[in-house]
Scaffold this motif. Structure first.
Motif, mmCIF file in Angstrom:
data_model
loop_
_atom_site.group_PDB
_atom_site.id
_atom_site.type_symbol
_atom_site.label_atom_id
_atom_site.label_comp_id
_atom_site.label_asym_id
_atom_site.label_seq_id
_atom_site.Cartn_x
_atom_site.Cartn_y
_atom_site.Cartn_z
ATOM 1 N N GLN A 99 0.922 -1.002 0.203
ATOM 2 C CA GLN A 99 -0.103 0.207 -0.302
ATOM 3 C C GLN A 99 0.966 1.512 0.487
ATOM 4 O O GLN A 99 0.849 1.964 -0.704
ATOM 5 C CB GLN A 99 -1.715 0.265 1.654
ATOM 6 N N ILE A 100 1.811 1.237 0.840
ATOM 7 C CA ILE A 100 2.625 2.225 0.932
ATOM 8 C C ILE A 100 3.831 2.771 -0.654
ATOM 9 O O ILE A 100 3.656 4.061 -0.960
ATOM 10 C CB ILE A 100 3.900 2.286 2.170
ATOM 11 N N ALA A 101 3.637 1.443 -1.055
ATOM 12 C CA ALA A 101 3.919 1.494 -2.498
ATOM 13 C C ALA A 101 3.330 1.868 -3.217
ATOM 14 O O ALA A 101 3.849 2.902 -4.599
ATOM 15 C CB ALA A 101 5.142 0.442 -2.860
ATOM 16 N N ASP A 102 2.253 1.821 -3.026
ATOM 17 C CA ASP A 102 1.607 1.959 -4.047
ATOM 18 C C ASP A 102 0.868 3.042 -4.577
ATOM 19 O O ASP A 102 0.816 3.991 -5.130
ATOM 20 C CB ASP A 102 0.256 1.536 -4.131
ATOM 21 N N PHE A 107 1.781 8.875 -6.521
ATOM 22 C CA PHE A 107 2.468 10.477 -6.762
ATOM 23 C C PHE A 107 3.475 10.806 -8.006
ATOM 24 O O PHE A 107 3.106 11.049 -8.901
ATOM 25 C CB PHE A 107 2.941 10.319 -5.628
ATOM 26 N N ALA A 108 3.884 10.043 -7.905
ATOM 27 C CA ALA A 108 5.350 9.820 -8.951
ATOM 28 C C ALA A 108 4.633 9.681 -10.785
ATOM 29 O O ALA A 108 5.062 9.801 -11.416
ATOM 30 C CB ALA A 108 6.346 8.495 -8.886
ATOM 31 N N GLU A 210 -6.519 10.362 -1.918
ATOM 32 C CA GLU A 210 -6.373 10.667 -3.420
ATOM 33 C C GLU A 210 -4.833 9.876 -3.669
ATOM 34 O O GLU A 210 -5.245 9.942 -5.030
ATOM 35 C CB GLU A 210 -5.652 12.249 -3.860
ATOM 36 N N LEU A 211 -4.588 8.906 -3.485
ATOM 37 C CA LEU A 211 -2.940 8.677 -4.131
ATOM 38 C C LEU A 211 -3.233 6.815 -4.293
ATOM 39 O O LEU A 211 -3.174 5.700 -5.355
ATOM 40 C CB LEU A 211 -1.911 8.727 -3.476
#
Length: 258
Positions: A99-102, A107-108, A210-211
């Protein structure tokens, strides 16, 4: 050139940890926080790359978490990053590495970052999964555990530390993501003038909702301290008595093992 550095704020490892009321994480009330050690090497390498190329790279630093992570972002700005992005998430500790990587990849995506720096792993969870997963999501070249970094003609030359003290050298065309560890560099200490300059740099806040597009795949069921397996024995007396007692303990232990 555009550069992204991903950092995490973690508890100071010298803090006294207690399990929280729900038993699934530690109690954050009385803890001191700092930038994750491995992420400091990532920030320093991004700033060194900027200096090497004559300030040509535009360096963005990103962190996910509650309000307190702003302190870690401000330190990165004072070290030389150009702008900060705070992904606001008071519940970030309960998100799994994917989830953190998602969130980071969301964002990127579409921002054309040429190089992404992350720490090898975080000091609190230690999964070492976030960086490589971000690279996979974005389709970037990736290598991990860097102890050496070079850049020329659009190609990264990375020296990696492997198990057993071995090292390997790989070359990565851009775009690329690298994870950094101890030995890569010596992170600079923010000077007072740079701390003052950091206050004028761009600082953007984005809600995690949002991400984030992925449901949790892994959840922490229970957190508990290691079980104490025994106690120490303090030997007192003169040297001869201590030696005799120690010898007796060693013989006893050897007999039990046999």
């Amino acid at each position: 050139m555009k550069v992204l550095v991903c950092i995490k704020q973690v508890p100071d490892m010298e803090s006294r940890f207690k399990v929280n009321g729900s038993g699934d994480w530690y109690d954050e009330a009385d803890l001191a926080y700092r930038m994750n050690e491995y992420d400091e090497y990532a920030v320093e390498q991004a700033v060194q790359l900027k200096e090497q190329l004559g300030d040509a790279p535009d360096v963005t630093v990103l962190s996910i978490g509650p309000d307190r992570v702003g302190d870690a972002l401000k330190k990165a700005l004072a070290m030389g990053c150009d702008r900060a992005v705070h992904v606001q998430d008071p519940d970030s500790c309960r998100k799994d590495p994917w989830q953190i990587a998602d969130i980071i990849a969301s964002f990127a995506k579409g921002k054309d970052f040429d190089v992404i720096f992350t720490g090898m792993q975080s000091q609190d969870r230690g999964s070492a999964q976030v960086g490589v997963t971000v690279a996979e999501r974005l389709g970037h070249n990736c290598t991990t555990t860097l102890v050496g970094f070079g850049f020329a003609d659009g190609v990264i030359t990375a020296k990696r530390e492997l198990e057993g003290g071995l090292k390997s050298v790989v070359k990565l065309p851009l775009p690329a993501l690298v994870t950094c560890q101890l030995g890569l560099n010596v992170p600079r200490y923010p000077t007072l003038p740079n701390i003052m300059k950091a206050k004028k740099k761009e600082f953007v806040t984005v809600p995690a909702a949002e991400l984030l597009s992925e449901e949790s795949a892994v959840a922490t069921e229970k957190l508990y301290p290691p079980v104490k397996s025994g106690s120490a024995v303090v030997l007192e007396g003169d040297l001869a008595q201590i030696a005799d007692r120690l010898l007796g303990i060693l013989k006893e232990k050897t007999t039990v093992v046999k």
